[in-house]
Design an enzyme around this catalytic site. Structure first.
Site, PDB file in Angstrom:
ATOM      1  N   ASN A   1       0.982  -0.911   0.075  1.00  0.00           N
ATOM      2  CA  ASN A   1       0.499  -0.054  -0.188  1.00  0.00           C
ATOM      3  C   ASN A   1       0.782   1.129  -0.309  1.00  0.00           C
ATOM      4  OD1 ASN A   1       0.498  -1.087   2.941  1.00  0.00           O
ATOM      5  ND2 ASN A   1      -1.014   0.130   3.452  1.00  0.00           N
TER       6      ASN A   1
ATOM      7  N   GLU B   1       0.157   5.149   0.436  1.00  0.00           N
ATOM      8  CA  GLU B   1      -0.349   6.828   1.141  1.00  0.00           C
ATOM      9  C   GLU B   1       0.272   7.778   0.718  1.00  0.00           C
ATOM     10  OE1 GLU B   1      -1.928   4.724   5.107  1.00  0.00           O
ATOM     11  OE2 GLU B   1      -0.157   6.016   5.284  1.00  0.00           O
TER      12      GLU B   1
ATOM     13  N   CYS C   1      -3.881   1.178  -2.691  1.00  0.00           N
ATOM     14  CA  CYS C   1      -3.732  -0.423  -1.767  1.00  0.00           C
ATOM     15  C   CYS C   1      -2.630  -1.086  -2.432  1.00  0.00           C
ATOM     16  CB  CYS C   1      -5.698  -1.101  -1.844  1.00  0.00           C
ATOM     17  SG  CYS C   1      -6.831  -0.553  -0.638  1.00  0.00           S
TER      18      CYS C   1
ATOM     19  N   GLU D   1      -3.217  -4.678  -3.140  1.00  0.00           N
ATOM     20  CA  GLU D   1      -3.646  -5.443  -4.040  1.00  0.00           C
ATOM     21  C   GLU D   1      -3.798  -4.416  -5.364  1.00  0.00           C
ATOM     22  OE1 GLU D   1      -6.580  -6.386   0.359  1.00  0.00           O
ATOM     23  OE2 GLU D   1      -5.476  -4.633  -1.544  1.00  0.00           O
TER      24      GLU D   1
ATOM     25  N   CYS E   1     -10.464  -4.324   0.811  1.00  0.00           N
ATOM     26  CA  CYS E   1     -11.463  -4.068   0.613  1.00  0.00           C
ATOM     27  C   CYS E   1     -12.918  -3.743  -0.314  1.00  0.00           C
ATOM     28  CB  CYS E   1     -10.617  -1.797   0.636  1.00  0.00           C
ATOM     29  SG  CYS E   1      -9.983  -1.583  -0.787  1.00  0.00           S
TER      30      CYS E   1
ATOM     31  N   CYS F   1     -10.922  -2.205  -4.074  1.00  0.00           N
ATOM     32  CA  CYS F   1      -9.833  -3.403  -4.214  1.00  0.00           C
ATOM     33  C   CYS F   1     -10.505  -5.667  -4.742  1.00  0.00           C
ATOM     34  CB  CYS F   1      -9.413  -4.029  -3.166  1.00  0.00           C
ATOM     35  SG  CYS F   1      -7.690  -3.270  -3.484  1.00  0.00           S
TER      36      CYS F   1
END
Length: 130
Positions: free
Chosen positions: A43, A45, A54, A56, A88, A91
C-alpha cells in the site's frame, strides 16, 4: 505450483516497502496468475487520501502492465494487524475484473495464521463484463 505459504512470504516481503506515513497500517499482497507468475504490491498512502493505493491493486496494476490480459489464480494479503485482512470494496471490484468466483483469497493475520476463501464468497454476484 507455488504453495500458499510461499505466496504469503512474498506478500510479507512486499509489505516491508509499504509507504504509510499517515495510518501506519502496512499491507502487502502477492498474486499468482494462471500462467504461474507472481506479482507483489504494497500500500502507498498519499496526503490526498483519494490518491492512496492498496497493496492488492498495486499488485494487479503491475501484473496488467506486464501481461496485458490477466487471470488471477489466488492472492495472499498480509498486514501487521492482529485480525485477518481481506480486500477492501474497491479492491474486490478490481479483482472481479481479472478473476472468477473460484479465485482464492489467502487472508492472514499478524500471528501468521491464514484462511483461504473463495472470491465468490466475499463478493457474491460481482459486477463483471464477462
Amino acid at each position: 505450483m507455488i504453495t500458499d505459504e510461499a505466496l504469503i512470504e512474498q506478500a510479507r516481503q512486499a509489505m516491508t516497502n509499504a509507504y504509510v506515513p499517515y495510518s501506519k497500517f502496512h499491507v502487502g499482497a502477492a498474486l499468482l496468475t494462471k500462467t504461474g507468475k507472481v506479482y507483489t504490491g504494497c500500500n502507498v498512502e498519499i496526503a490526498s487520501f483519494g490518491a492512496t493505493n492498496c497493496a492488492e491493486r498495486t499488485a494487479v496494476w503491475k501484473a496488467v502492465s506486464e501481461e496485458g490480459r490477466l487471470e488471477i489464480e489466488k492472492i495472499a494479503i498480509v498486514s501487521d494487524d492482529p485480525g485477518y485482512i481481506y480486500p477492501c470494496g474497491i479492491c474486490r471490484q478490481v479483482l472481479a475484473e481479472f478473476a472468477d468466483d473460484e479465485m482464492q483469497i489467502i487472508a492472514t493475520n499478524k500471528s501468521g495464521e491464514y484462511r483461504v476463501v473463495r472470491f465468490g464468497d466475499i463478493l457474491p454476484n460481482a459486477f463483471r463484463s464477462f
